[in-house]
Design a protein around this motif. Structure first.
Motif, PDB file in Angstrom:
ATOM      1  N   VAL A   1       0.852  -1.187   0.000  1.00  0.00           N
ATOM      2  CA  VAL A   1       0.000   0.000   0.000  1.00  0.00           C
ATOM      3  C   VAL A   1       0.885   1.233   0.000  1.00  0.00           C
ATOM      4  CG1 VAL A   1      -1.764   1.313   1.247  1.00  0.00           C
ATOM      5  CG2 VAL A   1      -1.852  -1.190   1.247  1.00  0.00           C
ATOM      6  N   SER A   2       0.600   2.172  -0.901  1.00  0.00           N
ATOM      7  CA  SER A   2       1.300   3.461  -0.921  1.00  0.00           C
ATOM      8  C   SER A   2       0.236   4.547  -0.785  1.00  0.00           C
ATOM      9  CB  SER A   2       2.120   3.608  -2.208  1.00  0.00           C
ATOM     10  OG  SER A   2       2.818   4.835  -2.210  1.00  0.00           O
ATOM     11  N   GLU A   3       0.001   5.333  -1.831  1.00  0.00           N
ATOM     12  CA  GLU A   3      -1.127   6.266  -1.813  1.00  0.00           C
ATOM     13  C   GLU A   3      -2.447   5.514  -1.888  1.00  0.00           C
ATOM     14  OE1 GLU A   3      -0.895   9.624  -1.371  1.00  0.00           O
ATOM     15  OE2 GLU A   3       1.214   9.142  -1.025  1.00  0.00           O
ATOM     16  N   GLY A   4      -2.384   4.307  -2.392  1.00  0.00           N
ATOM     17  CA  GLY A   4      -3.519   3.398  -2.451  1.00  0.00           C
ATOM     18  C   GLY A   4      -2.981   1.988  -2.446  1.00  0.00           C
ATOM     19  N   VAL A   5      -3.872   1.016  -2.614  1.00  0.00           N
ATOM     20  CA  VAL A   5      -3.428  -0.372  -2.740  1.00  0.00           C
ATOM     21  C   VAL A   5      -2.712  -0.509  -4.078  1.00  0.00           C
ATOM     22  CG1 VAL A   5      -4.142  -2.786  -2.815  1.00  0.00           C
ATOM     23  CG2 VAL A   5      -5.396  -1.161  -1.380  1.00  0.00           C
ATOM     24  N   VAL A   6      -1.468  -0.913  -4.037  1.00  0.00           N
ATOM     25  CA  VAL A   6      -0.655  -0.964  -5.253  1.00  0.00           C
ATOM     26  C   VAL A   6      -1.053  -2.181  -6.080  1.00  0.00           C
ATOM     27  CG1 VAL A   6       1.685  -1.159  -6.170  1.00  0.00           C
ATOM     28  CG2 VAL A   6       1.243   0.253  -4.137  1.00  0.00           C
ATOM     29  N   VAL A   7      -1.423  -1.934  -7.340  1.00  0.00           N
ATOM     30  CA  VAL A   7      -1.805  -3.009  -8.248  1.00  0.00           C
ATOM     31  C   VAL A   7      -1.023  -2.886  -9.549  1.00  0.00           C
ATOM     32  CG1 VAL A   7      -4.133  -3.263  -7.304  1.00  0.00           C
ATOM     33  CG2 VAL A   7      -3.733  -1.666  -9.195  1.00  0.00           C
ATOM     34  N   ASP A   8      -0.969  -3.993 -10.315  1.00  0.00           N
ATOM     35  CA  ASP A   8      -0.306  -3.955 -11.613  1.00  0.00           C
ATOM     36  C   ASP A   8      -1.309  -3.604 -12.701  1.00  0.00           C
ATOM     37  OD1 ASP A   8      -1.767  -6.268 -12.166  1.00  0.00           O
ATOM     38  OD2 ASP A   8      -0.047  -7.617 -11.977  1.00  0.00           O
ATOM     39  N   GLU A   9      -0.911  -3.731 -13.953  1.00  0.00           N
ATOM     40  CA  GLU A   9      -1.786  -3.333 -15.055  1.00  0.00           C
ATOM     41  C   GLU A   9      -3.011  -4.232 -15.186  1.00  0.00           C
ATOM     42  OE1 GLU A   9       1.480  -5.904 -16.944  1.00  0.00           O
ATOM     43  OE2 GLU A   9       1.234  -4.487 -15.264  1.00  0.00           O
TER      44      GLU A   9
ATOM     45  N   ILE B   1      -7.311   2.038  -5.296  1.00  0.00           N
ATOM     46  CA  ILE B   1      -6.100   1.525  -5.955  1.00  0.00           C
ATOM     47  C   ILE B   1      -5.176   2.630  -6.463  1.00  0.00           C
ATOM     48  CG2 ILE B   1      -7.174  -0.646  -6.600  1.00  0.00           C
ATOM     49  CD1 ILE B   1      -7.339   0.428  -9.504  1.00  0.00           C
ATOM     50  N   GLU B   2      -3.906   2.334  -6.380  1.00  0.00           N
ATOM     51  CA  GLU B   2      -2.873   3.102  -7.074  1.00  0.00           C
ATOM     52  C   GLU B   2      -2.421   2.220  -8.235  1.00  0.00           C
ATOM     53  OE1 GLU B   2       1.717   4.211  -6.291  1.00  0.00           O
ATOM     54  OE2 GLU B   2       0.344   4.699  -4.641  1.00  0.00           O
ATOM     55  N   TYR B   3      -2.706   2.649  -9.451  1.00  0.00           N
ATOM     56  CA  TYR B   3      -2.533   1.780 -10.616  1.00  0.00           C
ATOM     57  C   TYR B   3      -1.734   2.498 -11.706  1.00  0.00           C
ATOM     58  CZ  TYR B   3      -5.913   4.468 -13.320  1.00  0.00           C
ATOM     59  OH  TYR B   3      -6.533   5.486 -14.005  1.00  0.00           O
ATOM     60  N   PRO B   4      -1.161   1.746 -12.645  1.00  0.00           N
ATOM     61  CA  PRO B   4      -0.382   2.366 -13.720  1.00  0.00           C
ATOM     62  C   PRO B   4      -1.276   2.782 -14.885  1.00  0.00           C
ATOM     63  CG  PRO B   4      -0.147  -0.015 -13.826  1.00  0.00           C
ATOM     64  CD  PRO B   4      -1.029   0.278 -12.637  1.00  0.00           C
ATOM     65  N   ASP B   5      -1.776   4.014 -14.858  1.00  0.00           N
ATOM     66  CA  ASP B   5      -2.633   4.503 -15.940  1.00  0.00           C
ATOM     67  C   ASP B   5      -1.824   4.626 -17.223  1.00  0.00           C
ATOM     68  OD1 ASP B   5      -5.483   6.082 -16.275  1.00  0.00           O
ATOM     69  OD2 ASP B   5      -3.937   6.891 -17.585  1.00  0.00           O
ATOM     70  N   ALA B   6      -2.424   4.194 -18.329  1.00  0.00           N
ATOM     71  CA  ALA B   6      -1.704   4.161 -19.605  1.00  0.00           C
ATOM     72  C   ALA B   6      -1.295   5.549 -20.088  1.00  0.00           C
ATOM     73  CB  ALA B   6      -2.578   3.479 -20.663  1.00  0.00           C
ATOM     74  N   ILE B   7      -2.007   6.588 -19.656  1.00  0.00           N
ATOM     75  CA  ILE B   7      -1.712   7.955 -20.096  1.00  0.00           C
ATOM     76  C   ILE B   7      -1.160   8.806 -18.962  1.00  0.00           C
ATOM     77  CG2 ILE B   7      -2.731  10.103 -20.974  1.00  0.00           C
ATOM     78  CD1 ILE B   7      -4.751   8.414 -22.507  1.00  0.00           C
TER      79      ILE B   7
ATOM     80  N   ASP C   1     -16.557   6.756 -13.061  1.00  0.00           N
ATOM     81  CA  ASP C   1     -16.123   6.125 -14.311  1.00  0.00           C
ATOM     82  C   ASP C   1     -14.999   5.131 -14.038  1.00  0.00           C
ATOM     83  OD1 ASP C   1     -15.918   5.812 -17.200  1.00  0.00           O
ATOM     84  OD2 ASP C   1     -14.077   6.991 -17.055  1.00  0.00           O
ATOM     85  N   HIS C   2     -14.094   5.504 -13.162  1.00  0.00           N
ATOM     86  CA  HIS C   2     -12.993   4.615 -12.781  1.00  0.00           C
ATOM     87  C   HIS C   2     -13.514   3.398 -12.020  1.00  0.00           C
ATOM     88  CE1 HIS C   2      -9.138   3.207 -11.403  1.00  0.00           C
ATOM     89  NE2 HIS C   2      -9.356   3.571 -10.156  1.00  0.00           N
ATOM     90  N   ALA C   3     -14.482   3.605 -11.122  1.00  0.00           N
ATOM     91  CA  ALA C   3     -15.057   2.477 -10.381  1.00  0.00           C
ATOM     92  C   ALA C   3     -15.686   1.477 -11.342  1.00  0.00           C
ATOM     93  CB  ALA C   3     -16.093   2.979  -9.377  1.00  0.00           C
TER      94      ALA C   3
ATOM     95  N   PRO D   1      -4.882  -5.927 -20.162  1.00  0.00           N
ATOM     96  CA  PRO D   1      -4.649  -5.008 -19.038  1.00  0.00           C
ATOM     97  C   PRO D   1      -5.769  -3.975 -18.926  1.00  0.00           C
ATOM     98  CG  PRO D   1      -3.344  -4.336 -20.922  1.00  0.00           C
ATOM     99  CD  PRO D   1      -4.012  -5.629 -21.309  1.00  0.00           C
ATOM    100  N   TYR D   2      -5.793  -3.304 -17.787  1.00  0.00           N
ATOM    101  CA  TYR D   2      -6.705  -2.167 -17.592  1.00  0.00           C
ATOM    102  C   TYR D   2      -6.055  -0.956 -18.243  1.00  0.00           C
ATOM    103  CZ  TYR D   2      -9.429   1.421 -15.089  1.00  0.00           C
ATOM    104  OH  TYR D   2     -10.236   2.491 -14.770  1.00  0.00           O
ATOM    105  N   ASP D   3      -6.579  -0.535 -19.383  1.00  0.00           N
ATOM    106  CA  ASP D   3      -5.940   0.545 -20.137  1.00  0.00           C
ATOM    107  C   ASP D   3      -6.861   1.751 -20.303  1.00  0.00           C
ATOM    108  OD1 ASP D   3      -7.789  -0.467 -21.893  1.00  0.00           O
ATOM    109  OD2 ASP D   3      -6.366  -0.946 -23.494  1.00  0.00           O
ATOM    110  N   HIS D   4      -7.882   1.841 -19.478  1.00  0.00           N
ATOM    111  CA  HIS D   4      -8.832   2.948 -19.559  1.00  0.00           C
ATOM    112  C   HIS D   4      -8.352   4.118 -18.707  1.00  0.00           C
ATOM    113  CE1 HIS D   4     -12.697   5.012 -19.812  1.00  0.00           C
ATOM    114  NE2 HIS D   4     -12.705   5.132 -18.503  1.00  0.00           N
ATOM    115  N   THR D   5      -8.309   5.309 -19.297  1.00  0.00           N
ATOM    116  CA  THR D   5      -8.023   6.513 -18.523  1.00  0.00           C
ATOM    117  C   THR D   5      -9.351   7.181 -18.169  1.00  0.00           C
ATOM    118  OG1 THR D   5      -5.871   6.887 -19.551  1.00  0.00           O
ATOM    119  CG2 THR D   5      -6.949   8.799 -18.554  1.00  0.00           C
ATOM    120  N   PRO D   6      -9.706   7.219 -16.890  1.00  0.00           N
ATOM    121  CA  PRO D   6     -11.043   7.692 -16.502  1.00  0.00           C
ATOM    122  C   PRO D   6     -11.227   9.195 -16.726  1.00  0.00           C
ATOM    123  CG  PRO D   6     -10.036   6.360 -14.761  1.00  0.00           C
ATOM    124  CD  PRO D   6      -8.953   6.693 -15.746  1.00  0.00           C
TER     125      PRO D   6
END
Length: 394
Positions: free
Chosen positions: A252-260, A276-282, A292-294, A311-316
């Motif tokens: 956990v950092s700013e959120g629960v750390v997850v991968d793509e 979640i703290e996730y790697p947003d594609a943009i 929208d993210h939820a 992968p989760y590649d949506h930028t909310p």
């Protein structure tokens, strides 16, 4: 002991979309949903907007029908207190244990609270139950004190004023919306409220709730003054619920750390939504709290739990609407950045928020529909040519 092939902790939008995605992508096993809420999953944005302004949209339209549509077993008022990763079990208040094959954390956020006594007339607004309480308390001519100038505070203040309340709105900015919008739009935004009779108390922070028996409820402000009324609504944003993940030893950092793929540091546990703290594609690694993210991350997590590889590649995007004026945005809205404003007419505007190299990191679309993908492209392509930016969205 009860056990589920797929267990979801949290009963919000994430749970609904995840359960649907599991079924749509071939998961035939059992799905369990443990929700601390008293209601089945529902559409949260309606609580501050549509329920107040659309007479055709009633309370029966708020539930999402998750259990009925997916066959998931839903338990409300179920508070998970611990995750035993080794045993692949979760523990509830009271000690009951429930097993899982795969686990999804969609615990959402907790409203920030103001110190002071508890009273039904003081609502830290977040849930469907909060909406029902507020609707029950509201009468024509009610005096409502709303604390907070962000999404919840502003939308509730607008909705209450349209439903016969005399509204006082307390917020810390000098101009409503100044923490997100350029001065020209912040002034326009604020005027929407004053034109509808909302009394504004700018540059003030509420410090404590006050209750005087059967008389007024109110708040004490940072300058020592007191503001009272029949109802107080606190809309000070929310904090992600991260304790369960931390106690389970997940990263956990700013959120629960997850991968793509939205998988946590435990290969049997995914997470989605606010937490979640996730790697947003943009946008790069980030944490986002909007619906929208939820929806999209919940669906992506469900697909991944069903075995999908994408992968989760949506930028909310995120949005708000008050008094019929809607704005949408992608990325960072920070008025301390350099801003390029493009006003297409007296109603429609686009604002580009630029980093120190002139690259757009956020796009605000004011009364402009259908431009979310264009905004994502502008940020992804790092367009710095001002003339090109001016013609990108309109």
């Amino acid at each position: 002991m009860t056990s589920y092939d797929h267990l979801i902790i949290g009963g919000g939008q994430v749970a609904d979309d995840a359960a649907r995605a599991l079924r749509e992508h071939g998961a035939t096993g059992s799905i369990g949903i443990l929700s601390s809420d008293e209601d089945a999953p529902y559409t949260r944005p309606a609580l501050t907007k549509k329920l107040w302004i659309d007479p055709e949209f009633g309370e029966d339209a708020v539930p999402l029908g998750t259990a009925e549509d997916t066959g998931a077993e839903l338990r409300v008022r179920a508070v998970v207190t611990a995750i035993d990763r080794e045993a692949k079990q979760v523990e509830l208040e009271g000690g009951e244990r429930i097993g899982y094959g795969t686990l999804l954390l969609g615990t959402g956020s907790e409203p920030r609270r103001l110190e002071g006594p508890e009273d039904e007339r003081v609502i830290h607004f977040r849930s469907f139950a909060d909406y029902r309480t507020l609707r029950h308390l509201l009468t024509d001519g009610s005096r409502a004190v709303v604390v907070g100038g962000g999404y919840i505070g502003a939308e509730i203040a607008a909705s209450l004023s349209l439903n016969g309340a005399h509204v006082t709105l307390v917020f810390p900015d000098d101009v409503l919306g100044a923490s997100q919008f350029p001065p020209s739009l912040a002034q326009r935004y604020q005027k929407l409220f004053t034109d509808h009779g909302v009394e504004l108390l700018p540059g003030r922070r509420a410090e404590q709730i006050t209750v005087q028996d059967d008389a007024d409820v109110g708040v004490t402000l940072d300058d020592g003054t007191a503001v009272g009324g029949d109802i107080v609504v606190i809309g000070l944003g929310a904090e992600p619920r991260l304790d369960l993940a931390r106690q389970a030893g997940l990263e956990v950092s700013e959120g629960v750390v997850v991968d793509e793929h939205l998988r946590t540091s435990d290969p049997a546990i995914w997470a989605a939504g606010d937490i979640i703290e996730y790697p947003d594609a943009i946008l790069g690694r980030t944490r986002i709290e909007h619906v929208d993210h939820a929806r999209e991350s919940g669906a992506a997590a469900g697909r991944a739990m069903a075995g999908a590889e994408a992968p989760y590649d949506h930028t909310p995007y995120f949005y708000s609407m008050v008094y019929g004026v809607r704005w949408e945005a992608v990325g960072t809205l920070d008025p301390s950045l350099e801003m390029l404003e493009v006003h297409h007419d007296t109603q429609r505007s686009v604002v580009y928020y630029l980093d120190d190299q002139g690259r757009p990191v956020g796009v605000l679309m004011w009364q402009i529909d259908g431009a979310r993908d264009a905004a994502r492209t502008v940020i992804a392509d790092r367009i710095t040519d001002r003339d090109l930016l001016r013609g990108s969205i309109g």
